[in-house]
Write an enzyme that holds these catalytic residues in place. Structure first.
Site, short mmCIF file in Angstrom:
data_model
loop_
_atom_site.label_atom_id
_atom_site.label_comp_id
_atom_site.label_asym_id
_atom_site.label_seq_id
_atom_site.Cartn_x
_atom_site.Cartn_y
_atom_site.Cartn_z
N LEU A 243 6.75 15.95 0.90
CA LEU A 243 5.50 15.48 1.51
C LEU A 243 4.94 16.52 2.47
O LEU A 243 3.72 16.70 2.55
CB LEU A 243 5.73 14.15 2.24
CG LEU A 243 6.13 12.97 1.35
CD1 LEU A 243 6.35 11.71 2.18
CD2 LEU A 243 5.06 12.69 0.28
N GLU A 367 0.22 10.02 1.41
CA GLU A 367 0.94 11.13 2.09
C GLU A 367 1.03 10.86 3.59
O GLU A 367 0.90 11.78 4.40
CB GLU A 367 0.22 12.46 1.85
CG GLU A 367 0.07 12.83 0.41
CD GLU A 367 1.32 13.47 -0.15
OE1 GLU A 367 2.22 13.80 0.63
OE2 GLU A 367 1.38 13.61 -1.38
C1 LIG Z 1 -4.46 6.43 -4.90
C2 LIG Z 1 -3.07 6.51 -4.34
C3 LIG Z 1 -2.15 7.37 -4.90
C4 LIG Z 1 -0.84 7.43 -4.42
N1 LIG Z 1 0.08 8.27 -5.02
C5 LIG Z 1 1.39 8.18 -4.66
C6 LIG Z 1 2.40 8.91 -5.39
O1 LIG Z 1 2.09 9.70 -6.30
N2 LIG Z 1 3.71 8.73 -5.07
C7 LIG Z 1 4.10 7.88 -4.05
O2 LIG Z 1 5.31 7.76 -3.83
N3 LIG Z 1 3.17 7.19 -3.33
C8 LIG Z 1 1.83 7.32 -3.62
N4 LIG Z 1 0.89 6.60 -2.92
C9 LIG Z 1 1.33 5.65 -1.89
C10 LIG Z 1 0.96 6.02 -0.47
O3 LIG Z 1 1.72 7.09 -0.01
C11 LIG Z 1 1.08 4.75 0.38
O4 LIG Z 1 -0.01 3.90 0.04
C12 LIG Z 1 1.10 5.03 1.86
O5 LIG Z 1 2.31 5.67 2.23
C13 LIG Z 1 0.95 3.75 2.70
O6 LIG Z 1 1.83 2.78 2.27
P1 LIG Z 1 1.30 1.29 1.97
O7 LIG Z 1 0.11 1.38 1.11
O8 LIG Z 1 2.46 0.49 1.49
O9 LIG Z 1 0.82 0.76 3.38
P2 LIG Z 1 1.74 0.12 4.54
O10 LIG Z 1 2.89 1.03 4.83
O11 LIG Z 1 2.02 -1.29 4.22
O12 LIG Z 1 0.74 0.21 5.77
C14 LIG Z 1 -0.34 -0.71 5.94
C15 LIG Z 1 -1.02 -0.39 7.28
O13 LIG Z 1 -0.07 -0.56 8.35
C16 LIG Z 1 0.00 0.64 9.13
N5 LIG Z 1 1.37 0.81 9.64
C17 LIG Z 1 2.51 0.87 8.93
N6 LIG Z 1 3.56 1.05 9.75
C18 LIG Z 1 3.05 1.14 11.00
C19 LIG Z 1 3.62 1.35 12.30
N7 LIG Z 1 4.93 1.55 12.47
N8 LIG Z 1 2.80 1.36 13.37
C20 LIG Z 1 1.46 1.19 13.21
N9 LIG Z 1 0.87 0.99 12.04
C21 LIG Z 1 1.65 0.97 10.94
C22 LIG Z 1 -0.42 1.76 8.19
O14 LIG Z 1 -0.93 2.87 8.93
C23 LIG Z 1 -1.50 1.07 7.36
O15 LIG Z 1 -2.72 1.12 8.05
C24 LIG Z 1 -0.45 6.60 -3.34
C25 LIG Z 1 -1.41 5.75 -2.75
C26 LIG Z 1 -2.70 5.70 -3.23
C27 LIG Z 1 -3.68 4.78 -2.58
#
Ligand SMILES: Cc1cc2nc3c(=O)[nH]c(=O)nc-3n(C[C@H](O)[C@H](O)[C@H](O)COP(=O)(O)OP(=O)(O)OC[C@H]3O[C@@H](n4cnc5c(N)ncnc54)[C@H](O)[C@@H]3O)c2cc1C
Length: 388
Positions: A243, A367
């Site tokens: 990453l 990311e």
């Molecule tokens: C189009 C797209 C392509 C992607 N491609 C890949 C890929 O190729 N491989 C892969 O592995 N992943 C991929 N991802 C996943 C991406 O890395 C995740 O969506 C991202 O890490 C956020 O995770 P989540 O969506 O589960 O959100 P969550 O982790 O559930 O977060 C939801 C919200 O809560 C906030 N939050 C979480 N924890 C905390 C904290 N401790 N304190 C304050 N706020 C917090 C976050 O900032 C966010 O606003 C992709 C995502 C998208 C949208």
């Protein structure tokens, strides 16, 4: 008058090789991506044959040594390639980022000699497409909680679980998957399409990165040969180091989207007349354009300096995190603000603003989300972890 997007002559800091690769990628994007991208974004389909085309211009694994099929270039060259690709579309840059930083990088860094020779040359040429499976339905920002796991069984392991939001999963020939072993340690392994119990359902109906295929990785008792497990890495450090490489590329890449928006808006502002004069002559429109080039210039300097530190192996994860957060925020703000310069025309597909802005909604989340990167900086400067 200085209407360039190289306002601080950063070009002086680049080598002839950097400028040459930039021109190659810029020409490719103008010829092969720009004419197609609006249509593919509307249809929600990836650009056909994209990975092979990216391979043919040296855009895949540019910093991987030539003996494994890479181009042996430095980190600034990698950044410039990302910038030029994202000038076309974040989906195109995402494809190259994933292949280079999330698939080739871990195989090169943590793989066995056999794994490197088997996969890297084909990934570099684009004959093989890779994807990266870290995120799960229940674990995004906190990958340490992952549930995907494998158990030992003679000469193979048996993998169960699911990954979600995986760029290029529906197209991929291989997936670099992060899963826990029986001891609970995170390990990396290469899962190949065709292995029984391995499926990659597509995720439909995205309003962002529409020219990129996204999907799941589902593992139902998949038998993976032990020779596909990375021998040289254990723990979260493995995926996080990938990453870091991808986030660095993003800090350059998003500049391309911002530059594209700036160039189009500046030109439009000088041609479009209202009240008998070009709208670029009104103070409020100049404010938007002036702020955009200011933020782009600051972000360019950040990316360039980070590239130098990266070349010297001195870039810290926190420095990379800061640049990813700042530069994505800059790009999405530029896209949103400069769209207004075009008035109604700014919402049309002939112009790139809505597409870039919508794409950058994914980039600001994947990311590491914007907020999580703020916490990384907060932790770095105070020594206090505010994550949990
Ligand atoms: C189009 C797209 C392509 C992607 N491609 C890949 C890929 O190729 N491989 C892969 O592995 N992943 C991929 N991802 C996943 C991406 O890395 C995740 O969506 C991202 O890490 C956020 O995770 P989540 O969506 O589960 O959100 P969550 O982790 O559930 O977060 C939801 C919200 O809560 C906030 N939050 C979480 N924890 C905390 C904290 N401790 N304190 C304050 N706020 C917090 C976050 O900032 C966010 O606003 C992709 C995502 C998208 C949208």
């Amino acid at each position: 008058m200085n209407n360039t997007t190289d306002y601080y002559q950063i070009d002086d800091l680049l080598t002839d090789e950097h400028k040459m690769i930039r021109q190659t990628v810029r020409d490719f994007v103008d010829k092969e991506i720009m004419p197609l991208i609006d249509d593919h974004a509307h249809k929600h389909t990836p650009i056909p044959n994209l990975m092979k085309q990216l391979g043919s211009i040296g855009a895949l694994g540019p910093y991987i040594p030539e003996e494994y099929g890479g181009a042996g270039m430095d980190q600034i060259a990698y950044g410039i390639i990302m910038q030029e690709l994202e000038r076309g579309d974040s989906a195109v840059r995402s494809a190259a980022s994933v292949q280079s930083s999330l698939v080739m990088y871990p195989i090169f860094t943590y793989g066995s000699e056999e794994q490197k020779r088997k996969y890297l040359p084909k990934l570099a040429s684009g004959d093989m497409i890779g994807c990266f499976g870290l995120t799960e339905p229940n674990h995004g920002s906190n990958p340490n909680g992952m549930e995907t796991k494998f158990i030992d069984a003679d000469d193979h392991v048996i993998l169960n679980g699911a990954k979600f939001w995986i760029t290029n999963s529906p197209l991929a020939d291989i997936a670099v998957v992060w899963a826990k072993d029986e001891a609970g340690d995170i390990r990396g392994l290469v899962v190949e399409r065709g292995m029984e119990g391995f499926t990659t359902p597509e995720t439909h109906n995205k309003w962002s990165l529409r020219a990129s295929a996204t999907g799941e990785l589902v593992f139902d008792n998949v038998k993976v040969p032990k020779e596909n497990v990375f021998p040289n890495i254990k723990g979260l450090k493995g995926p996080l180091s990938c990453l870091n490489s991808a986030r660095y590329g993003i800090s350059w890449g998003v500049l391309g989207a911002a530059i594209n928006c700036y160039e189009v808006a500046l030109k439009f502002s000088l041609q479009r007349e209202q009240f008998g004069r070009p709208i670029g002559g009104f103070q409020l429109q100049q404010k938007k354009l002036a702020e955009a080039i200011t933020e782009i210039t600051k972000a360019q300097l950040l990316a360039w300096r980070l590239g130098v530190l990266k070349n010297e192996n001195r870039a810290t994860p926190a420095q990379i995190s800061l640049a990813k957060r700042n530069n994505v925020h800059t790009a999405i703000t530029v896209a949103r603000e400069l769209r207004q310069v075009l008035g109604g025309m700014g919402i049309m597909g002939e112009f790139p603003f809505m597409r870039h802005a919508a794409n950058l909604e994914s980039v600001i989340t994947y990311e590491g989300t914007h907020d999580v990167h703020l916490l990384i900086t907060g932790n770095d400067i105070t020594g206090i972890n505010a994550f949990t």
